[in-house]
Design a protein around this motif. Sequence first.
Motif, PDB file in Angstrom:
ATOM      1  N   GLN A  93       0.825  -1.214   0.000  1.00 52.91           N
ATOM      2  CA  GLN A  93       0.000   0.000   0.000  1.00 52.91           C
ATOM      3  C   GLN A  93       0.860   1.265   0.000  1.00 52.91           C
ATOM      4  OE1 GLN A  93      -3.392  -0.247   2.943  1.00 52.91           O
ATOM      5  NE2 GLN A  93      -2.697  -2.370   3.048  1.00 52.91           N
ATOM      6  N   PHE A  94       1.907   1.267   0.825  1.00 52.57           N
ATOM      7  CA  PHE A  94       2.765   2.458   0.882  1.00 52.57           C
ATOM      8  C   PHE A  94       3.496   2.666  -0.441  1.00 52.57           C
ATOM      9  CE2 PHE A  94       6.859   4.535   2.310  1.00 52.57           C
ATOM     10  CZ  PHE A  94       6.296   5.802   2.479  1.00 52.57           C
ATOM     11  N   TRP A  95       3.986   1.566  -1.027  1.00 51.67           N
ATOM     12  CA  TRP A  95       4.663   1.689  -2.324  1.00 51.67           C
ATOM     13  C   TRP A  95       3.693   2.205  -3.385  1.00 51.67           C
ATOM     14  CZ3 TRP A  95       6.883  -3.968  -1.921  1.00 51.67           C
ATOM     15  CH2 TRP A  95       7.854  -4.007  -0.910  1.00 51.67           C
ATOM     16  N   SER A  96       2.432   1.752  -3.324  1.00 48.67           N
ATOM     17  CA  SER A  96       1.409   2.216  -4.278  1.00 48.67           C
ATOM     18  C   SER A  96       1.145   3.707  -4.106  1.00 48.67           C
ATOM     19  CB  SER A  96       0.106   1.429  -4.084  1.00 48.67           C
ATOM     20  OG  SER A  96       0.320   0.053  -4.326  1.00 48.67           O
ATOM     21  N   PHE A  97       1.114   4.158  -2.844  1.00 48.30           N
ATOM     22  CA  PHE A  97       0.936   5.590  -2.567  1.00 48.30           C
ATOM     23  C   PHE A  97       2.081   6.399  -3.201  1.00 48.30           C
ATOM     24  CE2 PHE A  97       2.523   9.087   0.113  1.00 48.30           C
ATOM     25  CZ  PHE A  97       1.460   9.990   0.002  1.00 48.30           C
ATOM     26  N   SER A 101       1.592   9.055  -6.194  1.00 47.86           N
ATOM     27  CA  SER A 101       1.951  10.455  -5.903  1.00 47.86           C
ATOM     28  C   SER A 101       3.124  10.922  -6.768  1.00 47.86           C
ATOM     29  CB  SER A 101       2.337  10.612  -4.430  1.00 47.86           C
ATOM     30  OG  SER A 101       1.373  10.062  -3.587  1.00 47.86           O
ATOM     31  N   ASP A 102       3.534  10.060  -7.717  1.00 39.31           N
ATOM     32  CA  ASP A 102       4.681  10.366  -8.600  1.00 39.31           C
ATOM     33  C   ASP A 102       5.993  10.535  -7.848  1.00 39.31           C
ATOM     34  OD1 ASP A 102       3.448  10.167 -11.018  1.00 39.31           O
ATOM     35  OD2 ASP A 102       2.780  12.253 -11.059  1.00 39.31           O
ATOM     36  N   LEU A 103       6.076   9.955  -6.662  1.00 36.27           N
ATOM     37  CA  LEU A 103       7.331  10.002  -5.907  1.00 36.27           C
ATOM     38  C   LEU A 103       8.249   8.869  -6.360  1.00 36.27           C
ATOM     39  CD1 LEU A 103       5.797  10.808  -2.402  1.00 36.27           C
ATOM     40  CD2 LEU A 103       6.712  12.405  -4.086  1.00 36.27           C
ATOM     41  N   ILE A 104       7.620   7.799  -6.879  1.00 36.00           N
ATOM     42  CA  ILE A 104       8.352   6.736  -7.583  1.00 36.00           C
ATOM     43  C   ILE A 104       7.679   6.614  -8.940  1.00 36.00           C
ATOM     44  CG2 ILE A 104       8.707   4.228  -7.725  1.00 36.00           C
ATOM     45  CD1 ILE A 104       9.178   4.129  -4.776  1.00 36.00           C
ATOM     46  N   ARG A 189      17.370   2.615  -3.396  1.00 37.14           N
ATOM     47  CA  ARG A 189      17.976   3.723  -4.152  1.00 37.14           C
ATOM     48  C   ARG A 189      16.906   4.713  -4.633  1.00 37.14           C
ATOM     49  NH1 ARG A 189      21.187  -0.821  -5.577  1.00 37.14           N
ATOM     50  NH2 ARG A 189      20.000  -1.260  -7.477  1.00 37.14           N
ATOM     51  N   LEU A 190      15.744   4.184  -5.058  1.00 32.67           N
ATOM     52  CA  LEU A 190      14.643   5.058  -5.497  1.00 32.67           C
ATOM     53  C   LEU A 190      14.150   5.930  -4.340  1.00 32.67           C
ATOM     54  CD1 LEU A 190      12.597   2.502  -7.653  1.00 32.67           C
ATOM     55  CD2 LEU A 190      13.646   4.603  -8.518  1.00 32.67           C
ATOM     56  N   LEU A 191      14.035   5.324  -3.148  1.00 37.01           N
ATOM     57  CA  LEU A 191      13.558   6.074  -1.987  1.00 37.01           C
ATOM     58  C   LEU A 191      14.563   7.141  -1.567  1.00 37.01           C
ATOM     59  CD1 LEU A 191      11.939   3.238   0.193  1.00 37.01           C
ATOM     60  CD2 LEU A 191      10.758   4.988  -1.139  1.00 37.01           C
ATOM     61  N   PHE A 192      15.855   6.822  -1.656  1.00 34.71           N
ATOM     62  CA  PHE A 192      16.855   7.837  -1.298  1.00 34.71           C
ATOM     63  C   PHE A 192      16.921   8.951  -2.341  1.00 34.71           C
ATOM     64  CE2 PHE A 192      18.476   4.990   2.043  1.00 34.71           C
ATOM     65  CZ  PHE A 192      18.571   5.931   3.063  1.00 34.71           C
ATOM     66  N   ASP A 193      16.674   8.629  -3.605  1.00 34.70           N
ATOM     67  CA  ASP A 193      16.576   9.691  -4.630  1.00 34.70           C
ATOM     68  C   ASP A 193      15.433  10.645  -4.275  1.00 34.70           C
ATOM     69  OD1 ASP A 193      18.681   8.676  -6.053  1.00 34.70           O
ATOM     70  OD2 ASP A 193      17.449   7.669  -7.579  1.00 34.70           O
ATOM     71  N   HIS A 194      14.315  10.049  -3.852  1.00 36.35           N
ATOM     72  CA  HIS A 194      13.141  10.831  -3.464  1.00 36.35           C
ATOM     73  C   HIS A 194      13.469  11.707  -2.236  1.00 36.35           C
ATOM     74  CE1 HIS A 194       9.398  11.803  -1.530  1.00 36.35           C
ATOM     75  NE2 HIS A 194       9.508  10.830  -0.644  1.00 36.35           N
ATOM     76  N   LEU A 195      14.151  11.120  -1.234  1.00 34.18           N
ATOM     77  CA  LEU A 195      14.491  11.870  -0.018  1.00 34.18           C
ATOM     78  C   LEU A 195      15.441  13.026  -0.316  1.00 34.18           C
ATOM     79  CD1 LEU A 195      14.882   8.988   2.610  1.00 34.18           C
ATOM     80  CD2 LEU A 195      13.071  10.702   2.496  1.00 34.18           C
TER      81      LEU A 195
END
Length: 499
Positions: A93-97, A101-104, A189-195
């Motif tokens: 669910q969190f990954w889908s959010f 939200s175009d964060l990933i 890596r995707l999450l750290f790019d977002h952060l």
Amino acid sequence: MSNIQKKTDVILIGAGVMSATLGSLLKELAPEWEITVFEKLANAGEESSNEWNNAGTGHAALCELNYTSEKADGSIDISKAVNINEQFQLSRQFWSFLVNSDLIRNPQDFIKSIPHMSLVSGEKNVSFLKKRFKALSNVSLFQGMEFSDDPEKLKEWIPLIMEGRTSNEPIAATKIDSGTDVNFGALTRLLFDHLKSKNVEIKYKHSIKDIKRTSDGSWEVKVHNLDNGKIEYHTAKFIFIGGGGGSLPLLQKTGIPESKYIGGFPVSGLFMVCNNPKVVAQHHAKVYGKAKVGAPPMSVPHLDTRYIGDKKALLFGPFAGFSPKFLKAGSNLDLIYSIKPNNLFTMLAAGVKEMALTKYLIQQMMLSNEKRLEELREFIPNANIEDWEIVVAGQRVQVIKDTEVGKGTLQFGTEVVSAADGSIAALLGASPGASTAVNVMLEVLERCFPQHMKEWEPKIKEMIPSHGVSLAENPELFQEIHAFTTQALGLGEKEPLHR
């Protein structure tokens, strides 16, 4: 030379999937908070989260037999399997959010559909699998699971495993198409790019030397900048230690009472990787067997289709071993340095209790390539040694602590240790780990920020709609959420199997 001194709101230690998840949650819940991340290595997701250092299974208890145990009366206890599946649904669910939200941007960069299967042989094991299948089939989370003990059907499902099989022993499998292969390295890596885009300061090649409480109740970390050799001091009101196997030594430095009487037992692993594309094309599933007697749950043999980069790969293992290092890039003195006066008897008690495990690990270390091939041939009778090479997997540190069961009990699973005032928390343990990162980090939020939970609840519900609700007890809500996450993560499509 003047030392650098900086203040921030939150410090995350270790650039793995856990810190990435907690950082991403906090940036949605408290966007104004300043977050600093410290990582000893040069990039994010290089240790336990790295795609070559874990099995990449989206652990939802669809195929892992050690999450369902047979009770004395012969019935199957599925409570752990249901619990782990529920936790994985929170991650989905969190990954889908994040995707919506175009964060990933592209979820296929880190998650793909792959059937999950359990495979057993021998009358007793076939009977167990049949009972397990019946028990799980009554729960909506496991809908779509099939059982077969018909060799012809199994040839359709797993041709590579069935080809050349001469034994007359009964064999059976379950199969469920809603399983996933997750590249946790890519996700990290995707999450750290977002952060980074959210102004989170990420400091690579920074090693934590000490963690101390300051007079005002904050925490100060002493950091060694490995590039220029300088020492830096950073303070924060809250610290999360998510350094994989390196978390225990850092937790011990804090001196909090909760860090006492806990030890760590490092287990290393090897995988065999198939480098023949013709063989790789003949298998499309994650197939889990049963662990050998005395083996830790993380050593369950499995043959996995993996997607690493855009390349389809085939991995078999893991073969366990022992190394005193707590991290792949750690020191041979890690284990010795982790033994303190307060956990010495806990560690000794575990040593006495876990003789079978010790013996198993020694046997695994002594395995020759020929012996490993024999184990592989139990799965793939026609396996050819030229098609396979050995890859060293990541280090895992199993938690040892005193429990009701007794002193020095080895814990399998993932565990959060936090200070009574919630100012510091650390993650210890191994599988199911990364798959349940969202659930584990929600636990960290509840323990460490209880004063904010009421105001955060609407946003948490927006990101994770089933938060606080049992999906197993609400089949209709599960159907709705599962359909939504399947679409958001692009998991509907099935890939054909090439014979």
